[in-house]
Write an enzyme that holds these catalytic residues in place. Structure first.
Site: not given
Ligand code: NAG
Ligand code: NAG
Ligand code: NAG
Length: 249
Positions: A67, A204, A112
């Protein structure tokens, strides 16, 4: 929404590498000692803002969360490695290509994971190649998170690397705790220690390690350490894919 989105998408045009929503950062950790975390890559946009983390897995490759890089192009991402202080030292590398895992599903955050290929080999003085852990984690294992994410809610990304010990949380309780967000799939794991300790915007894609091996990448959650678990992509189910891509991509 509680998106723990990292940066990644290009909202308006394909020509930028920007943050959609907010990225996670470490809350409740402490500054990393110098020379620590040289497997940690800072993914930055063209003006030097940290967008996401990643882990150096070969002389030419970084793994990160899908992502973080979906919708952008290699020329809009710079990789900085070799420093715990983004304003001092470290070396910047260009990205040649992005490979997103085939079955990545953005809305579910399933699979992911993505790999970036660097245009030239990393200087081995700048980096540490982190080994992949092919074993499954157990509940209550301690993992170490590093990140340049914000250290306070609504804060800017940190220029100093932070480090935080986190505890692997019960998969079952995590599923329940996150039921209003999205499903916690088998290829994800959760960490939770206490309120006030966890990821925030900018974390992230960042690596979680155990016994000096890569076990996870920060994926999603409810930022920033407000009492919910953080959810991460497990490395073990993707270790073969990563090894294959290191050789072929
Ligand atoms: C990089 O990100 C920062 C912070 O989000 C933003 O202010 C800046 O405009 C971005 N630069 C580019 C080239 O997109
Ligand atoms: C992603 O998952 C959602 C929810 O399960 C599904 O509706 C959607 O079709 C999936 N998207 C892709 C590209 O597979
Ligand atoms: C993990 O720790 C919690 C709290 O100390 C305990 O209740 C639980 O039984 C432990 N789980 C395992 C699998 O040891």
């Amino acid at each position: 929404m509680y998106e723990k989105l990292l940066f990644g998408f290009v909202l308006t045009t394909l020509l930028n590498f920007s943050v959609q929503g907010s990225t996670l950062r470490i809350i409740g950790g402490h500054e990393a000692p110098s020379k620590f975390g040289y497997y940690h890559a800072s993914l930055q946009n063209l003006t030097g803002s940290h967008v996401c983390g990643g882990a150096v897995v070969s002389e030419r490759h970084v793994v990160t969360a899908a992502h973080c890089v979906q919708g952008t192009e290699p020329q809009y991402i710079k990789i900085v490695v070799g420093t715990t202080n983004l304003d001092e030292g470290g070396k910047q590398y260009d990205v040649e290509a992005i490979k997103i895992y085939n079955d990545f599903n953005f809305s579910e955050r399933a699979n992911d994971i993505a790999m970036l290929k660097i245009s030239e080999a990393f200087n081995l003085n700048d980096i540490e190649i982190i080994k992949l852990d092919e074993n499954y984690l157990n509940e209550n294992d301690t993992v170490i998170l590093t990140g340049f994410g914000a250290v306070q809610v609504n804060g800017e990304s940190s220029r100093l690397m932070h480090i935080l010990d986190l505890t692997v949380f019960s998969q079952e309780i995590c599923r329940y705790a996150m039921r209003n967000s999205r499903a916690v799939l088998d290829n994800m794991f959760c960490t939770f220690t206490r309120m006030g300790e966890g990821t925030c915007h900018g974390d992230s894609g960042g690596p979680l390690i155990k016994d000096n091996k890569l076990v996870g990448l920060v994926s999603w959650g409810i930022p920033c350490a407000v009492g919910f678990p953080d959810v991460h992509t497990r490395i073990a189910p993707y270790a073969d894919w990563i090894q294959k891509e290191i050789v072929t991509f």
